[in-house]
Design a protein around this motif. Structure first.
Motif, PDB file in Angstrom:
ATOM      1  N   GLY A  98      43.111  37.845  25.757  1.00 51.00           N
ATOM      2  CA  GLY A  98      41.950  36.954  25.891  1.00 51.00           C
ATOM      3  C   GLY A  98      42.284  35.578  26.411  1.00 51.00           C
ATOM      4  O   GLY A  98      41.463  34.654  26.336  1.00 51.00           O
ATOM      5  N   ASN A  99      43.504  35.408  26.958  1.00 50.08           N
ATOM      6  CA  ASN A  99      43.901  34.100  27.452  1.00 50.08           C
ATOM      7  C   ASN A  99      43.000  33.650  28.609  1.00 50.08           C
ATOM      8  O   ASN A  99      42.423  34.468  29.324  1.00 50.08           O
ATOM      9  CB  ASN A  99      45.365  34.139  27.898  1.00 50.08           C
ATOM     10  CG  ASN A  99      46.302  34.009  26.713  1.00 50.08           C
ATOM     11  OD1 ASN A  99      46.582  32.905  26.257  1.00 50.08           O
ATOM     12  ND2 ASN A  99      46.746  35.137  26.162  1.00 50.08           N
ATOM     13  N   CYS A 100      42.911  32.341  28.747  1.00 49.42           N
ATOM     14  CA  CYS A 100      42.070  31.722  29.780  1.00 49.42           C
ATOM     15  C   CYS A 100      40.583  31.997  29.528  1.00 49.42           C
ATOM     16  O   CYS A 100      39.734  31.603  30.304  1.00 49.42           O
ATOM     17  CB  CYS A 100      42.432  32.186  31.192  1.00 49.42           C
ATOM     18  SG  CYS A 100      44.193  32.163  31.532  1.00 49.42           S
ATOM     19  N   GLY A 101      40.281  32.716  28.443  1.00 45.97           N
ATOM     20  CA  GLY A 101      38.881  33.002  28.117  1.00 45.97           C
ATOM     21  C   GLY A 101      38.286  34.143  28.910  1.00 45.97           C
ATOM     22  O   GLY A 101      37.070  34.322  28.925  1.00 45.97           O
ATOM     23  N   SER A 152      53.414  35.052  30.857  1.00 45.53           N
ATOM     24  CA  SER A 152      53.721  36.290  31.589  1.00 45.53           C
ATOM     25  C   SER A 152      52.507  36.799  32.354  1.00 45.53           C
ATOM     26  O   SER A 152      52.648  37.470  33.361  1.00 45.53           O
ATOM     27  CB  SER A 152      54.179  37.381  30.620  1.00 45.53           C
ATOM     28  OG  SER A 152      53.059  37.946  29.943  1.00 45.53           O
ATOM     29  N   ASP A 153      51.284  36.485  31.845  1.00 46.08           N
ATOM     30  CA  ASP A 153      50.067  37.038  32.450  1.00 46.08           C
ATOM     31  C   ASP A 153      50.092  38.569  32.449  1.00 46.08           C
ATOM     32  O   ASP A 153      49.427  39.199  33.284  1.00 46.08           O
ATOM     33  CB  ASP A 153      49.869  36.528  33.884  1.00 46.08           C
ATOM     34  CG  ASP A 153      48.801  35.436  33.961  1.00 46.08           C
ATOM     35  OD1 ASP A 153      48.098  35.223  32.966  1.00 46.08           O
ATOM     36  OD2 ASP A 153      48.676  34.813  35.026  1.00 46.08           O
ATOM     37  N   ALA A 154      50.837  39.162  31.545  1.00 46.40           N
ATOM     38  CA  ALA A 154      50.937  40.632  31.510  1.00 46.40           C
ATOM     39  C   ALA A 154      49.546  41.248  31.394  1.00 46.40           C
ATOM     40  O   ALA A 154      48.689  40.743  30.683  1.00 46.40           O
ATOM     41  CB  ALA A 154      51.808  41.064  30.328  1.00 46.40           C
ATOM     42  N   LEU A 162      52.540  35.276  24.062  1.00 43.89           N
ATOM     43  CA  LEU A 162      51.318  34.510  23.807  1.00 43.89           C
ATOM     44  C   LEU A 162      50.316  34.554  24.951  1.00 43.89           C
ATOM     45  O   LEU A 162      49.165  34.172  24.776  1.00 43.89           O
ATOM     46  CB  LEU A 162      51.667  33.033  23.555  1.00 43.89           C
ATOM     47  CG  LEU A 162      52.456  32.708  22.298  1.00 43.89           C
ATOM     48  CD1 LEU A 162      52.608  31.198  22.180  1.00 43.89           C
ATOM     49  CD2 LEU A 162      51.780  33.264  21.068  1.00 43.89           C
ATOM     50  N   HIS A 163      50.753  34.959  26.139  1.00 42.98           N
ATOM     51  CA  HIS A 163      49.806  34.853  27.272  1.00 42.98           C
ATOM     52  C   HIS A 163      49.687  36.182  28.018  1.00 42.98           C
ATOM     53  O   HIS A 163      50.372  36.418  29.004  1.00 42.98           O
ATOM     54  CB  HIS A 163      50.233  33.740  28.233  1.00 42.98           C
ATOM     55  CG  HIS A 163      49.129  33.355  29.176  1.00 42.98           C
ATOM     56  ND1 HIS A 163      48.706  32.061  29.355  1.00 42.98           N
ATOM     57  CD2 HIS A 163      48.335  34.096  29.986  1.00 42.98           C
ATOM     58  CE1 HIS A 163      47.714  32.024  30.226  1.00 42.98           C
ATOM     59  NE2 HIS A 163      47.477  33.257  30.634  1.00 42.98           N
ATOM     60  N   THR A 164      48.814  37.040  27.526  1.00 44.93           N
ATOM     61  CA  THR A 164      48.572  38.299  28.242  1.00 44.93           C
ATOM     62  C   THR A 164      47.075  38.476  28.496  1.00 44.93           C
ATOM     63  O   THR A 164      46.237  37.760  27.937  1.00 44.93           O
ATOM     64  CB  THR A 164      49.078  39.538  27.468  1.00 44.93           C
ATOM     65  OG1 THR A 164      48.096  39.920  26.500  1.00 44.93           O
ATOM     66  CG2 THR A 164      50.418  39.283  26.802  1.00 44.93           C
ATOM     67  N   HIS A 165      46.813  39.470  29.323  1.00 43.37           N
ATOM     68  CA  HIS A 165      45.427  39.814  29.687  1.00 43.37           C
ATOM     69  C   HIS A 165      45.226  41.321  29.537  1.00 43.37           C
ATOM     70  O   HIS A 165      44.728  41.970  30.440  1.00 43.37           O
ATOM     71  CB  HIS A 165      45.147  39.365  31.118  1.00 43.37           C
ATOM     72  CG  HIS A 165      45.127  37.885  31.275  1.00 43.37           C
ATOM     73  ND1 HIS A 165      44.027  37.120  30.970  1.00 43.37           N
ATOM     74  CD2 HIS A 165      46.078  37.007  31.678  1.00 43.37           C
ATOM     75  CE1 HIS A 165      44.300  35.837  31.197  1.00 43.37           C
ATOM     76  NE2 HIS A 165      45.538  35.744  31.620  1.00 43.37           N
ATOM     77  N   PHE A 166      45.620  41.854  28.397  1.00 43.67           N
ATOM     78  CA  PHE A 166      45.499  43.301  28.172  1.00 43.67           C
ATOM     79  C   PHE A 166      44.121  43.702  27.629  1.00 43.67           C
ATOM     80  O   PHE A 166      43.952  44.837  27.183  1.00 43.67           O
ATOM     81  CB  PHE A 166      46.576  43.776  27.188  1.00 43.67           C
ATOM     82  CG  PHE A 166      47.947  43.892  27.793  1.00 43.67           C
ATOM     83  CD1 PHE A 166      48.186  44.758  28.852  1.00 43.67           C
ATOM     84  CD2 PHE A 166      49.005  43.140  27.300  1.00 43.67           C
ATOM     85  CE1 PHE A 166      49.451  44.891  29.407  1.00 43.67           C
ATOM     86  CE2 PHE A 166      50.278  43.258  27.848  1.00 43.67           C
ATOM     87  CZ  PHE A 166      50.507  44.133  28.900  1.00 43.67           C
ATOM     88  N   VAL A 213      39.570  37.381  39.522  1.00 41.39           N
ATOM     89  CA  VAL A 213      40.349  36.274  38.951  1.00 41.39           C
ATOM     90  C   VAL A 213      41.706  36.731  38.429  1.00 41.39           C
ATOM     91  O   VAL A 213      42.675  35.986  38.474  1.00 41.39           O
ATOM     92  CB  VAL A 213      39.548  35.546  37.854  1.00 41.39           C
ATOM     93  CG1 VAL A 213      39.448  36.382  36.584  1.00 41.39           C
ATOM     94  CG2 VAL A 213      40.138  34.185  37.546  1.00 41.39           C
ATOM     95  N   GLU A 214      41.776  37.965  37.930  1.00 48.08           N
ATOM     96  CA  GLU A 214      43.038  38.427  37.345  1.00 48.08           C
ATOM     97  C   GLU A 214      43.652  39.579  38.132  1.00 48.08           C
ATOM     98  O   GLU A 214      44.583  40.225  37.666  1.00 48.08           O
ATOM     99  CB  GLU A 214      42.843  38.821  35.868  1.00 48.08           C
ATOM    100  CG  GLU A 214      42.487  37.638  34.968  1.00 48.08           C
ATOM    101  CD  GLU A 214      43.617  36.609  34.820  1.00 48.08           C
ATOM    102  OE1 GLU A 214      44.739  36.869  35.270  1.00 48.08           O
ATOM    103  OE2 GLU A 214      43.350  35.537  34.265  1.00 48.08           O
ATOM    104  N   GLY A 215      43.108  39.861  39.287  1.00 47.81           N
ATOM    105  CA  GLY A 215      43.716  40.872  40.152  1.00 47.81           C
ATOM    106  C   GLY A 215      43.798  42.249  39.509  1.00 47.81           C
ATOM    107  O   GLY A 215      44.765  42.975  39.687  1.00 47.81           O
TER     108      GLY A 215
HETATM  109 ZN   LIG Z   1      45.936  33.773  32.156  1.00 44.61          ZN
END
Ligand SMILES: [Zn+2]
Length: 563
Positions: free
Chosen positions: A87-90, A434-436, A59-63, A111-113
């Protein structure tokens, strides 16, 4: 005749109920039958009594950016994940006007490295609106299934431009943003995502745009979900976003609210449990609040050259704003700057901050100068105590002496395993975080699902394997209304994971250089994973190699409540 039969499997169906021995048949990408002696198929696989479960839903990725050049969503699919939510965290890359692209990427880098060079080399900007972006992903194709949030910071940047990180929006600007959110929901977004977290800063320490939203803007934009009657509001919350405030959003929109990031903070270990108690109370009043928790210690590798974990400290801000490395070093040497850091560490009740408890969990991993090698593997807290110095002084002096190149590893949250076990059992918890796709050079928690099954279910026995699988599959599917996935039942899509419950785990961290332009990232190999299938197509084989599988993933657009 079926396309595929997997026989001799220990089936864990995702419902949380007991596992059973049996066979599973696939036809046209879907599960066609479950049972015994299902008959012949074009391909038959002997599962050798290993466990067959639904694929993991992360549920929590940044792909968002990576998927435009990497259809595999590396490394998630190789870690058992068959559906990623982006699209997590907007923090999204659409909608995005061409004149805002550079700014958007620079903010994401910070922000997301994410590597700016990798994104610049990798992203093919053939989209402007959110609908364009989804169509572009779908046209390119992907290996896992993808569900996408409409991101607050992108919507805000579209409307407010360069002032998005500076000020509140006017009434007409809010109305314009609402229109964009509605368009995104109509195009197939799974909801609306935002962040109020103090660490979420873009380039030069400017707050990410969503952090400038006032109450009116938040209520109006989340209200769109109520108007269209679908979608989840996802928020990574900062210290000003209380659970009662989130409950008021849930009450106003009538939609589920997913609250991240609910970690055990060593500086204030009770806070997350108090907040979960408030969530339970809100549940009693009929509000669908979810607490997004992680099942691993949140750790990061960093250097003083890019000290992400420290940037949430207000007293660190002069260092973020420094122009050039000489000024940066001068600030780090400054005694009043250091005093500010020491004072801030004494302040209690400041959530999600680097705290004095972290020093004993900060390890020196690599050093630049040969004479510093004796410190490798030691903890900063212990070294400072031995020398009688304040940890800040020891840490900054050492980092400066090592030319800002020391690699530190710090465990920030979820360090106390007993308390983490309590979080994992929370009835309104969603295990993710996971912030994947993000922080690629600092961490890799994309294998969180394997860790839950191996570490927490098998080794620690804090949760049954069946419940662990449920938490990774049917529960996330139900929360986000992802249809026909997350359970092994007839008619569902054949998203599958085959694994050995006696060995399943995420492996040790290793550094690989496979991003566009050769930028590096941390990877963790899967252990005990025997196969992954997406929509009936095998994407990972039993040697943990990616199959030449094509792009079987689907772009998910249908998130209507099941009545
Ligand atoms: Zn995030």
């Amino acid at each position: 005749m079926y396309d595929l039969v997997i026989k001799n499997a220990n089936i864990i169906d995702g419902s949380g109920g007991p596992s059973f021995a049996g066979e599973l048949a696939v036809q046209n990408g879907r599960i066609a039958a479950l049972g015994d002696n299902l008959g012949s198929a074009k391909e038959t696989i002997d599962a050798e009594e290993f466990s067959l479960a639904p694929g993991i839903i992360d549920l929590h990725t940044h792909f968002d950016a990576q998927l435009t050049w990497d259809p595999y969503a590396t490394p998630s699919n190789r870690l058992g994940v068959t559906t990623v939510v982006i699209g997590n965290c907007g923090f999204t890359i659409a909608p995005c006007k061409p004149e805002h692209r550079d700014r958007t990427l620079r903010n994401l880098t910070h922000v997301e490295g994410m590597s700016l060079d990798a994104m610049k080399a990798g992203i093919d900007w053939d989209f402007v609106t959110f609908a364009d972006y989804l169509n572009s992903l779908e046209k390119r194709g992907m290996v896992p299934n993808v569900a996408a949030f409409c991101g607050h910071s992108s919507v805000r940047t579209w409307v407010l431009g360069d002032e998005a990180s500076d000020r509140a929006a006017t009434k007409s600007e809010v109305a314009e943003m609402k229109k964009l959110v509605r368009e995104a929901m109509d195009a197939g977004a799974c909801g609306f995502a935002s962040s109020t977290l103090e660490q979420h800063n873009g380039e030069n320490g400017v707050p990410m745009p969503s952090r400038l939203a006032d109450d009116h803007e938040m209520m109006e934009l989340t209200g769109v979900l109520g108007e269209v009657g679908k979608g989840t509001f996802m928020l990574t919350k900062g210290m000003t976003s209380t659970i009662p405030w989130l409950e008021s959003i849930a009450a106003h929109s009538g939609r589920p609210v997913m609250i991240a990031a609910m970690f055990v903070d060593p500086g204030n270990p009770e806070r997350v449990f108090d907040e979960n108690a408030q969530i339970s109370e809100a549940r009693g009043r009929g509000r669908e609040l979810w607490s997004q928790v992680g099942c691993f210690p949140l750790g990061m590798e960093f250097t003083l050259g890019h000290p992400y974990p420290l940037e949430a400290l207000i007293a660190w801000h002069p260092a973020i704003e420094a122009e050039g490395s000489e000024e940066f070093k001068k600030i780090l040497r400054d005694t009043s700057f250091r005093q500010g850091l020491k004072d801030e560490m004494q302040t209690t009740g400041v959530p999600n901050r680097f705290s004095s408890k972290n020093w004993d969990h900060m390890t020196i991993m690599e050093v630049h100068k040969a004479e510093h090698r004796k410190f490798i593997g030691k903890k900063v807290g212990h070294l400072a105590r031995d020398s009688g110095e304040d940890p800040w002084d020891w840490f900054l002096d050492f980092g400066l002496a090592d030319e800002l190149k020391t690699l530190f590893d710090v465990r920030l949250f979820n360090v106390d395993e007993e308390r983490v076990a309590d979080l994992l059992r929370y009835e309104y918890g969603a295990i993710a975080l996971s912030d994947a796709g993000a922080h690629l050079s600092f961490l890799c928690d994309a294998g969180f699902g394997l860790h839950l099954m191996g570490h927490w279910a098998r080794d620690k026995e804090k949760i049954s394997l069946e419940k662990a699988v449920e938490a990774l599959t049917s529960r996330p599917a139900d929360i986000y209304r992802i249809k026909d996935r997350g359970r092994l039942v007839e008619g569902a899509w054949a998203d599958l994971m085959l694994f050995d419950p006696n060995t399943v785990a995420r492996g040790n961290k290793e550094r690989v250089n496979d991003l566009p332009t050769g930028a590096s990232r941390i990877d963790t190999p899967a252990i005990g994973l025997k196969g992954v299938w997406v929509n009936g197509v095998r994407t990972v084989n039993d040697n943990w190699n990616l199959q030449d599988c094509g792009k079987p993933g689907q772009l998910l657009r249908d998130f209507v409540d099941l009545s």
